[in-house]
Motif scaffolding. Structure first.
Motif, PDB file in Angstrom:
ATOM      1  N   VAL A  91       0.836  -1.206   0.000  1.00  0.00           N
ATOM      2  CA  VAL A  91       0.000   0.000   0.000  1.00  0.00           C
ATOM      3  C   VAL A  91       0.871   1.257   0.000  1.00  0.00           C
ATOM      4  O   VAL A  91       0.627   2.200  -0.770  1.00  0.00           O
ATOM      5  CB  VAL A  91      -0.945  -0.004   1.215  1.00  0.00           C
ATOM      6  N   SER A  92       1.902   1.280   0.832  1.00  0.00           N
ATOM      7  CA  SER A  92       2.796   2.442   0.874  1.00  0.00           C
ATOM      8  C   SER A  92       3.513   2.627  -0.452  1.00  0.00           C
ATOM      9  O   SER A  92       3.739   3.762  -0.907  1.00  0.00           O
ATOM     10  CB  SER A  92       3.819   2.274   2.004  1.00  0.00           C
ATOM     11  N   LEU A  93       3.893   1.516  -1.094  1.00  0.00           N
ATOM     12  CA  LEU A  93       4.554   1.581  -2.391  1.00  0.00           C
ATOM     13  C   LEU A  93       3.657   2.250  -3.428  1.00  0.00           C
ATOM     14  O   LEU A  93       4.117   3.069  -4.232  1.00  0.00           O
ATOM     15  CB  LEU A  93       4.930   0.165  -2.842  1.00  0.00           C
ATOM     16  N   ALA A  94       2.377   1.913  -3.385  1.00  0.00           N
ATOM     17  CA  ALA A  94       1.433   2.531  -4.317  1.00  0.00           C
ATOM     18  C   ALA A  94       1.323   4.036  -4.066  1.00  0.00           C
ATOM     19  O   ALA A  94       1.289   4.837  -5.008  1.00  0.00           O
ATOM     20  CB  ALA A  94       0.063   1.865  -4.184  1.00  0.00           C
ATOM     21  N   TYR A  95       1.287   4.434  -2.786  1.00  0.00           N
ATOM     22  CA  TYR A  95       1.214   5.862  -2.471  1.00  0.00           C
ATOM     23  C   TYR A  95       2.488   6.590  -2.888  1.00  0.00           C
ATOM     24  O   TYR A  95       2.433   7.731  -3.380  1.00  0.00           O
ATOM     25  CB  TYR A  95       0.974   6.055  -0.972  1.00  0.00           C
ATOM     26  N   VAL A  96       3.648   5.960  -2.675  1.00  0.00           N
ATOM     27  CA  VAL A  96       4.909   6.575  -3.083  1.00  0.00           C
ATOM     28  C   VAL A  96       4.937   6.775  -4.597  1.00  0.00           C
ATOM     29  O   VAL A  96       5.379   7.818  -5.098  1.00  0.00           O
ATOM     30  CB  VAL A  96       6.097   5.703  -2.620  1.00  0.00           C
ATOM     31  N   THR A  97       4.448   5.786  -5.338  1.00  0.00           N
ATOM     32  CA  THR A  97       4.407   5.899  -6.797  1.00  0.00           C
ATOM     33  C   THR A  97       3.541   7.071  -7.234  1.00  0.00           C
ATOM     34  O   THR A  97       3.955   7.900  -8.062  1.00  0.00           O
ATOM     35  CB  THR A  97       3.861   4.599  -7.411  1.00  0.00           C
ATOM     36  N   ARG A  98       2.358   7.166  -6.670  1.00  0.00           N
ATOM     37  CA  ARG A  98       1.440   8.243  -7.065  1.00  0.00           C
ATOM     38  C   ARG A  98       1.957   9.606  -6.611  1.00  0.00           C
ATOM     39  O   ARG A  98       1.817  10.610  -7.326  1.00  0.00           O
ATOM     40  CB  ARG A  98       0.047   7.969  -6.484  1.00  0.00           C
ATOM     41  N   LEU A  99       2.557   9.650  -5.429  1.00  0.00           N
ATOM     42  CA  LEU A  99       3.081  10.923  -4.920  1.00  0.00           C
ATOM     43  C   LEU A  99       4.274  11.388  -5.752  1.00  0.00           C
ATOM     44  O   LEU A  99       4.385  12.579  -6.095  1.00  0.00           O
ATOM     45  CB  LEU A  99       3.490  10.752  -3.451  1.00  0.00           C
ATOM     46  N   THR A 100       5.170  10.459  -6.099  1.00  0.00           N
ATOM     47  CA  THR A 100       6.315  10.815  -6.935  1.00  0.00           C
ATOM     48  C   THR A 100       5.856  11.261  -8.311  1.00  0.00           C
ATOM     49  O   THR A 100       6.390  12.231  -8.880  1.00  0.00           O
ATOM     50  CB  THR A 100       7.269   9.610  -7.062  1.00  0.00           C
ATOM     51  N   ARG A 101       4.888  10.560  -8.869  1.00  0.00           N
ATOM     52  CA  ARG A 101       4.364  10.917 -10.192  1.00  0.00           C
ATOM     53  C   ARG A 101       3.823  12.343 -10.203  1.00  0.00           C
ATOM     54  O   ARG A 101       4.125  13.141 -11.093  1.00  0.00           O
ATOM     55  CB  ARG A 101       3.260   9.943 -10.595  1.00  0.00           C
ATOM     56  N   THR A 102       3.012  12.661  -9.212  1.00  0.00           N
ATOM     57  CA  THR A 102       2.417  13.995  -9.139  1.00  0.00           C
ATOM     58  C   THR A 102       3.487  15.072  -8.979  1.00  0.00           C
ATOM     59  O   THR A 102       3.446  16.123  -9.634  1.00  0.00           O
ATOM     60  CB  THR A 102       1.419  14.069  -7.978  1.00  0.00           C
TER      61      THR A 102
END
Length: 307
Positions: free
Chosen positions: A184-195
């Motif tokens: 779950v944290s990995l998914a948030y890191v991906t979306r946060l980095t993308r943004t």
């Protein structure tokens, strides 16, 4: 910088006292721990009185808390209701959970940031849409479902891994549990980095660096990525304590005897010394992680400095 660190350390003192006091009060209102020790039977009055005297449960809560805080500074976290020292439980549980957390953090940094950079630079393209959908699915699926599914497929059906982790809990055995814990944290890191990447890619300093003829790789790594990682580092830093304390589900699924397992057993048996002791250490880890994150800001962005 030195004055800033000292000031932050001083600010941690009231936060530490307040959080430990709150946890201490919450644990002690869960119920009568002596009754929990006796199970379904009612405790013998003499035995109950002896246990209350042994664990200092006859004293008022404020006095119990002051005694507990005084013992902490001598390295004494008390004795669990099963007679084992809490420090002994910590000595066996924390190394395992630290290894599990390290594996999870590596997955977050390597996979999460890499996917975030790729999708941020290719915003709106098929790979961006695919990764966004996958991260949304990962966030939506509960951790225990992900863990049980991987355990069933990789451990039982395909025999790629052992269904449960051994007592040694080596790094090689913690790869799949670490991936489950970090999912779950990995998914948030991906979306946060993308943004963050997509937003900073349109900034003036990126256009200026590109206009000067700097190689695209240098523009991305030296200018774009460093400035974009500030919110990501903040998230990962605060996530360290959450991963260590929130590993209960993952550790239960893969039979890992770490911090989550001991906290679960402590709550189940209403062993307040175990729960309060482990949570106290987790509070310290959380506070130190936040301090390190604040100091990393100046490393990532030279414009940030601390008086």
């Amino acid at each position: 910088m030195g004055h800033y660190v000292i000031r932050r350390l001083l600010q941690m003192i009231p936060v530490f006292i307040g959080t430990t006091l709150l946890i201490f009060l919450m644990v002690n209102v869960m119920g009568d721990p002596i009754s929990a020790l006796c199970g379904d039977r009612k405790c013998d009055p003499a035995t109950a009185a002896r246990l209350r005297e042994q664990f200092n449960l006859n004293a008022p809560l404020w006095q119990q808390y002051l005694t507990y805080m005084g013992n902490i500074f001598t390295g004494d976290f008390g004795t669990a209701f099963n007679g084992q020292r809490v420090t002994e439980l910590m000595g066996t549980a924390f190394p395992v959970t630290i290894r599990l957390t390290v594996v999870a953090i590596i997955f977050e940094i390597v996979i999460g940031i890499s996917l975030g950079v790729v999708t941020g630079l290719r915003r709106g393209r098929p790979i961006d849409t695919t990764v966004l959908l996958l991260t949304l699915v990962v966030i939506s699926v509960p951790t225990f479902v992900t863990g049980l599914l991987l355990q069933l497929l990789l451990g039982i059906k395909w025999n790629v891994i052992e269904p449960s982790v051994s007592a040694a809990a080596d790094f090689s055995e913690l790869i799949v549990p670490g991936l489950v814990l970090a999912s779950v944290s990995l998914a948030y890191v991906t979306r946060l980095t993308r943004t963050s990447i997509a937003e900073n890619a349109r900034a003036d300093y990126v256009r200026t660096a590109t206009a000067k003829g700097l190689p695209r790789r240098r523009v991305i790594m030296r200018h774009l990525l460093r400035n974009s990682l500030i919110p990501v580092v903040t998230f990962i830093g605060t996530d360290i304590g959450s991963l260590m304390g929130g590993a209960i589900v993952t550790e239960r699924i893969f039979n890992i005897h770490g911090v989550g397992y001991q906290l679960y057993q402590g709550v189940l048996r209403q062993s307040s010394p175990t729960v309060v002791g482990f949570v106290t250490v987790l509070v310290i880890v959380f506070l130190l992680a936040n301090l390190i994150v604040d100091l990393l800001y100046a490393v990532l962005d030279p414009r940030i400095w601390y008086a």
